[in-house]
Write an enzyme that holds these catalytic residues in place. Sequence first.
Site, PDB file in Angstrom:
ATOM      1  N   MET A  54       3.302  -9.328  -0.679  1.00 52.99           N
ATOM      2  CA  MET A  54       2.726  -8.738   0.536  1.00 52.99           C
ATOM      3  C   MET A  54       1.210  -8.732   0.449  1.00 52.99           C
ATOM      4  O   MET A  54       0.640  -8.453  -0.612  1.00 52.99           O
ATOM      5  CB  MET A  54       3.238  -7.325   0.732  1.00 52.99           C
ATOM      6  N   HIS A  97       0.841  -1.207   0.000  1.00 51.92           N
ATOM      7  CA  HIS A  97       0.000   0.000   0.000  1.00 51.92           C
ATOM      8  C   HIS A  97       0.875   1.255   0.000  1.00 51.92           C
ATOM      9  O   HIS A  97       0.570   2.244  -0.653  1.00 51.92           O
ATOM     10  CB  HIS A  97      -0.910   0.024   1.237  1.00 51.92           C
ATOM     11  N   ASP A 128      -3.309  -8.272  -7.089  1.00 54.88           N
ATOM     12  CA  ASP A 128      -4.671  -8.709  -7.396  1.00 54.88           C
ATOM     13  C   ASP A 128      -4.910  -8.463  -8.887  1.00 54.88           C
ATOM     14  O   ASP A 128      -5.606  -7.529  -9.281  1.00 54.88           O
ATOM     15  CB  ASP A 128      -5.678  -7.943  -6.537  1.00 54.88           C
ATOM     16  N   SER A 159      -2.432  -8.210   3.248  1.00 56.29           N
ATOM     17  CA  SER A 159      -2.917  -7.990   4.615  1.00 56.29           C
ATOM     18  C   SER A 159      -3.235  -9.317   5.294  1.00 56.29           C
ATOM     19  O   SER A 159      -3.237  -9.418   6.513  1.00 56.29           O
ATOM     20  CB  SER A 159      -4.167  -7.121   4.595  1.00 56.29           C
ATOM     21  N   GLN A 162     -17.969  -7.828  -0.478  1.00 57.12           N
ATOM     22  CA  GLN A 162     -17.028  -8.648  -1.244  1.00 57.12           C
ATOM     23  C   GLN A 162     -16.566  -9.890  -0.479  1.00 57.12           C
ATOM     24  O   GLN A 162     -15.688 -10.603  -0.932  1.00 57.12           O
ATOM     25  CB  GLN A 162     -15.846  -7.814  -1.734  1.00 57.12           C
TER      26      GLN A 162
HETATM   27  O1  PAF Z   1      -7.996  -4.620  -2.959  1.00 53.52           O
HETATM   28  C1  PAF Z   1      -8.698  -4.236  -1.990  1.00 53.52           C
HETATM   29  O2  PAF Z   1      -8.182  -3.923  -0.927  1.00 53.52           O
HETATM   30  C2  PAF Z   1     -10.206  -4.163  -2.130  1.00 53.52           C
HETATM   31  O3  PAF Z   1     -10.687  -5.181  -2.947  1.00 53.52           O
HETATM   32  C3  PAF Z   1     -10.712  -2.792  -2.634  1.00 53.52           C
HETATM   33  C4  PAF Z   1     -10.216  -2.481  -4.038  1.00 53.52           C
HETATM   34  C5  PAF Z   1     -10.242  -1.704  -1.677  1.00 53.52           C
HETATM   35  C6  PAF Z   1     -12.232  -2.774  -2.660  1.00 53.52           C
HETATM   36  O4  PAF Z   1     -12.782  -3.004  -1.407  1.00 53.52           O
END
Ligand code: PAF
Length: 292
Positions: free
Chosen positions: A184, A37, A150, A186, A61
């Site tokens: 990496m 991040h 991702d 979370s 999600q």
């Molecule tokens: O990649 C993520 O952390 C999540 O899927 C996102 C893009 C913030 C949407 O909730």
Amino acid sequence: MKIIRSPQAMTAWSENLRRQGVTIGFVPTMGALHDGHRELIRAARLRCDALVVSIFVNPTQFGPQEDLAKYPRPISRDRALCRKEGVDVCFEPTAEAMYPNGFQTMVTLPIIARRWEGEIRPHHFSGVATVVTKLFGIVCPQVALFGQKDFQQSALVQQLVKDLNLGVEIVVCPTVRETDGLAMSSRNVYLSQEDRKRAVTLYKSLRAGAEVIRRGVTDGKAVQSAMAYVLKKEPAMTIDYLALCNPSTLEPLCDVTSRVVLLGAVRLGSVRLIDNLLVILPWGLPNRARRL
Ligand code: PAF
């Protein structure tokens, strides 16, 4: 750094700056921020005048059996990271503000979201597409940054922006890895000490696939076998998928082309790991097409 919780206040802040000609960069996150991040935030800083990071663990999600309740939420640490990186606004809406009573509309998914993660986590991408569309509407950024980690999510967001004319430039930044190569994430905090050591096998397997491609192997099945061979040395891991795909469509490939993406997802205990490697052969395909 400002902390904004209401969507209305967020939009008002952005609209005011946009009227003054300020470029707004946006990094959407679910918090539990790590160096991946941090790189997105730094890349945004270089491109934009003002910078918004959203921290929102998006319930739509997560599937019913997934980790919504226990998803890490170290909010003070996240805010400190944002402050240190010069973020202007941390947007931290509540679930009630994002999905008030009467909320009904979900985004329908493009073909690119059907396979791989889409197949294994049936509700996941529609939640991602919906929340990203809402966040773009609320934050009104000109530029938004996503991680290549991702890969399918980034491809989905690019399709979404194009199809729905959302008017946001999408920048996809390279995956940030631990020193041993683990991507990496979370969710890496869920790994036990033993599994943390094992987890790098997924990356090693993708590397093995990339290596045989660079050596001239063009048969998709042979590339897949090379990846599976490495993973099978780690019996604690079960494979969800290992695939060789066209990076634009995410359709599986029978033969290597000059641009492919290797996608992998595995389970290690209760933790799912995903990773990918983009393999680009700038000189085209090797002359001697060899098969394993
Ligand atoms: O990649 C993520 O952390 C999540 O899927 C996102 C893009 C913030 C949407 O909730």
